[in-house]
Scaffold this motif. Sequence first.
Motif, PDB file in Angstrom:
ATOM      1  N   GLN B 143       0.837  -1.203   0.000  1.00 10.54           N
ATOM      2  CA  GLN B 143       0.000   0.000   0.000  1.00 10.54           C
ATOM      3  C   GLN B 143       0.868   1.247   0.000  1.00 10.54           C
ATOM      4  O   GLN B 143       0.583   2.213  -0.712  1.00 10.54           O
ATOM      5  CB  GLN B 143      -0.927   0.002   1.218  1.00 10.54           C
ATOM      6  CG  GLN B 143      -2.042  -1.033   1.121  1.00 10.54           C
ATOM      7  CD  GLN B 143      -2.997  -0.953   2.294  1.00 10.54           C
ATOM      8  OE1 GLN B 143      -3.349   0.136   2.723  1.00 10.54           O
ATOM      9  NE2 GLN B 143      -3.412  -2.089   2.794  1.00 10.54           N
ATOM     10  N   GLN B 144       1.946   1.199   0.811  1.00  9.64           N
ATOM     11  CA  GLN B 144       2.821   2.361   0.863  1.00  9.64           C
ATOM     12  C   GLN B 144       3.445   2.616  -0.509  1.00  9.64           C
ATOM     13  O   GLN B 144       3.583   3.752  -0.951  1.00  9.64           O
ATOM     14  CB  GLN B 144       3.913   2.150   1.920  1.00  9.64           C
ATOM     15  CG  GLN B 144       4.734   3.383   2.210  1.00  9.64           C
ATOM     16  CD  GLN B 144       3.874   4.547   2.680  1.00  9.64           C
ATOM     17  OE1 GLN B 144       3.241   5.222   1.875  1.00  9.64           O
ATOM     18  NE2 GLN B 144       3.832   4.766   3.984  1.00  9.64           N
ATOM     19  N   ARG B 145       3.774   1.537  -1.205  1.00  4.74           N
ATOM     20  CA  ARG B 145       4.380   1.716  -2.529  1.00  4.74           C
ATOM     21  C   ARG B 145       3.362   2.239  -3.548  1.00  4.74           C
ATOM     22  O   ARG B 145       3.724   2.987  -4.453  1.00  4.74           O
ATOM     23  CB  ARG B 145       5.015   0.400  -2.995  1.00  4.74           C
ATOM     24  CG  ARG B 145       6.366   0.184  -2.287  1.00  4.74           C
ATOM     25  CD  ARG B 145       7.056  -1.042  -2.768  1.00  4.74           C
ATOM     26  NE  ARG B 145       6.496  -2.257  -2.159  1.00  4.74           N
ATOM     27  CZ  ARG B 145       6.625  -3.465  -2.668  1.00  4.74           C
ATOM     28  NH1 ARG B 145       7.288  -3.644  -3.793  1.00  4.74           N
ATOM     29  NH2 ARG B 145       6.096  -4.505  -2.052  1.00  4.74           N
ATOM     30  N   THR B 165       7.866   5.116   6.421  1.00  6.89           N
ATOM     31  CA  THR B 165       8.219   3.746   6.829  1.00  6.89           C
ATOM     32  C   THR B 165       7.740   3.470   8.240  1.00  6.89           C
ATOM     33  O   THR B 165       8.188   2.548   8.894  1.00  6.89           O
ATOM     34  CB  THR B 165       9.732   3.545   6.761  1.00  6.89           C
ATOM     35  OG1 THR B 165      10.350   4.487   7.644  1.00  6.89           O
ATOM     36  CG2 THR B 165      10.253   3.764   5.364  1.00  6.89           C
ATOM     37  N   GLY B 166       6.809   4.299   8.688  1.00  9.87           N
ATOM     38  CA  GLY B 166       6.342   4.258  10.080  1.00  9.87           C
ATOM     39  C   GLY B 166       6.025   2.877  10.612  1.00  9.87           C
ATOM     40  O   GLY B 166       6.399   2.527  11.722  1.00  9.87           O
ATOM     41  N   ASN B 167       5.320   2.054   9.801  1.00  8.60           N
ATOM     42  CA  ASN B 167       4.988   0.731  10.332  1.00  8.60           C
ATOM     43  C   ASN B 167       5.441  -0.381   9.388  1.00  8.60           C
ATOM     44  O   ASN B 167       4.703  -1.309   9.123  1.00  8.60           O
ATOM     45  CB  ASN B 167       3.487   0.637  10.626  1.00  8.60           C
ATOM     46  CG  ASN B 167       2.689   1.286   9.519  1.00  8.60           C
ATOM     47  OD1 ASN B 167       3.188   1.412   8.394  1.00  8.60           O
ATOM     48  ND2 ASN B 167       1.477   1.703   9.810  1.00  8.60           N
ATOM     49  N   LEU B 172      12.010  -3.655   4.510  1.00 12.02           N
ATOM     50  CA  LEU B 172      11.136  -2.911   3.609  1.00 12.02           C
ATOM     51  C   LEU B 172      11.439  -1.414   3.683  1.00 12.02           C
ATOM     52  O   LEU B 172      11.438  -0.708   2.678  1.00 12.02           O
ATOM     53  CB  LEU B 172       9.677  -3.175   4.016  1.00 12.02           C
ATOM     54  CG  LEU B 172       8.686  -3.267   2.881  1.00 12.02           C
ATOM     55  CD1 LEU B 172       9.091  -4.350   1.903  1.00 12.02           C
ATOM     56  CD2 LEU B 172       7.289  -3.557   3.446  1.00 12.02           C
ATOM     57  N   SER B 173      11.720  -0.929   4.908  1.00 12.49           N
ATOM     58  CA  SER B 173      12.021   0.490   5.092  1.00 12.49           C
ATOM     59  C   SER B 173      13.223   0.885   4.253  1.00 12.49           C
ATOM     60  O   SER B 173      13.206   1.905   3.562  1.00 12.49           O
ATOM     61  CB  SER B 173      12.327   0.780   6.570  1.00 12.49           C
ATOM     62  OG  SER B 173      11.223   0.445   7.361  1.00 12.49           O
TER      63      SER B 173
END
Lengths: 322, 218
Positions: B143-145, B165-167, B172-173
């Motif tokens: 989703q972040q991507r 990159t909070g969660n 992945l971060s």
Amino acid sequence: MRAKATTPHFERGPRFQLRAWLLRHLQTLFSALGELTRSPLGTAMTAGVIGIALALPAGLYVFLDNVQAVGQNWDGKVEISLFLKDQIDDEAASRFALSLHKRSELRHVQLITRAEALEEYRQLSGFAEALNAFEQENPLPALVLVEPTLRYAQPEAIKGLVAELGRLPAVELAQFDLEWLQRLHAIIHTLKRGVVVLAALLALGVLLIVGNTIRLGIENRRAEIEIIQLVGATDAFIRRPFLYTGFCFGLLGALMAWLLVEGGLWLVRGPLAELASLYQANFLLASLGLRASLVLCLMGALLGLAGSWLAVRRHLRGIEVG
Amino acid sequence: MIHFDQVSKRYQSGHEALRNVSFRLAAGEMAFLTGHSGAGKTTLLRLVALVERASRGQVLIGGQNLNRLAHRKIPYFRRNIGLVFQDHRLLPERTVFDNVALPLVIAGARHQEIARRVRAALDKVGLLGKERLHPLTLSGGEQQRVGIARAVVNKPPILLADEPTGNLDPELSREIMGLFGSFSNFGVTVLIATHDIELIQRMNTRTLVLSKGCLVDD
Ligand SMILES: Nc1ncnc2c1ncn2[C@@H]1O[C@H](COP(=O)(O)OP(=O)(O)OP(=O)(O)O)[C@@H](O)[C@H]1O
Ligand SMILES: [Mg+2]
């Protein structure tokens, strides 16, 4: 700003812009329609409420139009009574009746002599005995019943005709019962005013219904609106789908109203024709007609647009990011 | 590209979230923005995207003084800035493709143009096969991507990310930070607010440190 240099450049010819503009509006219209079909029950209910609100004044209007038509085309039932002067004997009366025959504004002339009048009165009134006392002296005048042609049967024209016939030397009194016609017209006029007032109130109701529906839509999509604001949507872009939705609601409501009115007329038509035939009248219940139908649809669509515009103006303000 | 000159921001509550902040970020430069919770990181990013306006001082973006930007021009200004949020802010009812296409649709791009650019952006974040899916069926990192693809799809000169990159897990971060780094290599100015000190130290990148609204380290 330097940023501009790297901002994407999309093709921007005038023809392309017009096409893009049209495409954008069409897309919004279809997505608004799609949105409406996604919750068919809610859409049907809102459109139904709008439909009823519009059907009420539209139906009343059609009803009054029909009543007015009855008053105007009281075909064959417009009769003027000419009471002849006392000294006119039967022979003079029939000569007078013949002279009336030649008038172009009359299509039917019937002479009722004094004797015939008495006979008719005897039969109809049941006062036969009392009238026998007048055996020597017949108190009833000779009467000529005339029927004007259609053109002269109109409320205004007939007034002049009655006055003119009343001035003829043989005529004592020309009588035509105009009053019921004038009263009918006055009543219809008043009722039509009433329909306008009612229509204005119900139009306000439609504005509120559409406005409220759109307001709920805005509330439900608050998060989405914020997001598209953050990626650069203009107010117009955000407003557009809601305006189209309101427009569609109004139009659907108008179609619903049309169905209600026409359906009602269809139900009434049969029994009414029977009723009319009992009165030997040949009466056809008119439906909404093309012009009135178009006006109905236009009013519905405009009210929907106006309602959503008010809601959008009022409630999008609150969501402004930045 | 981003120039803060003695900027202060006081919220209506009276709280002063930024005090006399001044810094410059050149075009194509990448920097981290860090500091304790409530230090004013989000506030600073909001000033750049014109979600808020400065109470004092001047914010210049690409030479444009934001104090003088008319309200109705804000939408057009925002199209120059890609935004990435910690909570992704995707539209759950639309597909990945439609989410990424949003900035292009808003800008009135052509149909084929939209398809081409959305695919390119999704390719860059490694989600090319998932364009027909809905965001909620994706993992947090995916989703972040998607959010990142949406932020860069119209090639904005500036990219802002608030705790992107909070969660996410460290692996992945690092991947996502690498992605941001590659954008800056292409000339995009990147500013990332983050708590992730460990990651910052490893990246060896310019870092702005806020404390109680003041810029204490650069
Ligand atoms: N809309 C607002 N109205 C009033 N005060 C606000 C508003 N937004 C933020 N603040 C206050 O401003 C200060 C800075 O907030 P900001 O969100 O910028 O911090 P942050 O550095 O992003 O914190 P975090 O790391 O927790 O996200 C906080 O004390 C916060 O309470
Ligand atoms: Mg924050």
